[in-house]
Scaffold this active site. Sequence first.
Site, PDB file in Angstrom:
ATOM      1  N   GLY A 245      31.066 -73.213  15.253  1.00  0.00           N
ATOM      2  CA  GLY A 245      31.737 -73.983  14.209  1.00  0.00           C
ATOM      3  C   GLY A 245      30.724 -74.884  13.528  1.00  0.00           C
ATOM      4  N   LYS A 246      31.180 -75.546  12.477  1.00  0.00           N
ATOM      5  CA  LYS A 246      30.278 -76.421  11.735  1.00  0.00           C
ATOM      6  C   LYS A 246      29.638 -77.453  12.641  1.00  0.00           C
ATOM      7  CE  LYS A 246      32.676 -76.534   7.366  1.00  0.00           C
ATOM      8  NZ  LYS A 246      33.181 -77.327   6.277  1.00  0.00           N
ATOM      9  N   ARG A 247      30.404 -77.884  13.643  1.00  0.00           N
ATOM     10  CA  ARG A 247      29.906 -78.966  14.489  1.00  0.00           C
ATOM     11  C   ARG A 247      28.819 -78.542  15.474  1.00  0.00           C
ATOM     12  NH1 ARG A 247      35.133 -80.423  15.453  1.00  0.00           N
ATOM     13  NH2 ARG A 247      35.863 -81.604  13.672  1.00  0.00           N
ATOM     14  N   ASP A 248      28.602 -77.267  15.588  1.00  0.00           N
ATOM     15  CA  ASP A 248      27.596 -76.812  16.556  1.00  0.00           C
ATOM     16  C   ASP A 248      26.196 -76.808  15.977  1.00  0.00           C
ATOM     17  OD1 ASP A 248      29.560 -76.217  18.590  1.00  0.00           O
ATOM     18  OD2 ASP A 248      30.183 -74.615  17.249  1.00  0.00           O
TER      19      ASP A 248
END
Length: 479
Positions: A245-248
């Site tokens: 995801g974007k947060r990774d």
Amino acid sequence: MIVTRFAPSPTGYIHIGNVRSAIYPYLLARQAKDGKMILRIEDTDRARYVEGATELIEDTLEWLGLNWDEGPIVGGPNGPYFQSERQDIYLQWAQKLVAAGRAYADPTPPEQIDEYRKQCSQNKVPFLYRNFRPEQTPEWQPGMPLRFKAEPKNYTWHDEVMGDLSAGPEVQDDIILIKKDGFPTYNFAHIVDDAEMGVTHVMRGAEYISSTPNYLALYDALGLERPKLVSLPHILAPQGNKKLGKRDGAKSVTEYRDDGILPEAMLNYLACLGWNDGTEQEIYTKDELTNRFSLDRIQSSGARYDETKLLWMNGQWLRRIYDTDGPEALFSRTTGFWPESAADVSDEYKLKVLSIIYDRLKTLSDLRTMTDYFFKDPVIDLEMLLQNKFLKKLSESELEDLLKRTIAKLADLESWTADSLQEVLNALLAETGKKPAELFSLIRIALSFAPFSPALNLTMEVLGKETSLARLNAVASSI
Ligand code: GLU
């Protein structure tokens, strides 16, 4: 004939996984002599639509060298290629279903549907709309959603990557075909478009597998032949078993470009994220990928995203371009990546800097952080010099003395070349009895005040005699 498509939604951010969904269809189409790849913009979800996102998709594909045969910009016989411009087509197909009694206008207000959903969750049964299908349905009119009338049954199908799959009736439902706003759902529009555009291979993320029975039901109801289904494995976060995801930490593709990742490396890395040709080879050109690609070597399990590997691959590509296509070829890619201090410096000099540093770069933007001292005198940082792990043991006067001896020897050197500089450095080692790590760290830091620099003789050759001596003198007199 192989016809593939890339069908992104213009929602803003181009994720690594989106792009991989373009690479495989591209490779498959290019591998076939008469293959064709279509770019179709799936912009019917108006709430998620982002202005400029289509251009971002086009730019990204162009940057990666993934050209399309039909689609925006290039046109083609099956246009329009924006779903929002194909409403008439969806309506015609929807009417067929209405006429055949396989679609109905649904007058149920959304609040009522929420109520059904709540009931199901209270009774701990899965929510299936077909269990609440209204008995009386009005004639279909604009502003009213159109639903498919499911006739649930068992389905088995073959997925080119996942193998033989099957699902029971419990996953088929009265899915919405046309929304209240008149736009089709993805579920309906892509079926119609793939058929109209003659797509032979539907290649997309594995997240669509669970909806496939509904799609199969639609193919049947519309009398369409099933295309080949190719589900691409999930891309997993670097750690753990969840989807990336974007947060990774995975950036959008354009951010990687702006950070100095080469398109060759990005393409190479993403193509190999979930596919391999069974050999140990890691570096592939686009042509090699096209020749070697095969559906049966796409892996079915998730592929872990590993940015370190991408950076490594980028380093390999930087070297490869320099070594095989020549220094100028790599240099032409460096525009915009040099530090500000290089603004007024000649290309000739920058090329020299590149020639001694290119094999240490991971990204082009490393040039910005690693080469500043080639273009302007560094700020003298005595602490950095005195605290260096090799120099800590030496007294300040010893350091000063070493610098002075170095300056004296270099000042006498007439031919300022890498080879003769190396000879001087070797002679200095012999004369002073110091270890290379000590003497060379001292000179290197005094010249650059950078944590790292290319080989000392090369660095000095590029800096030139005057600059090198001036910097050594400046440090010698400040100790
Ligand atoms: N528009 C869909 C998406 O962006 C495409 C899925 C497909 O390729 O059919 O996820």
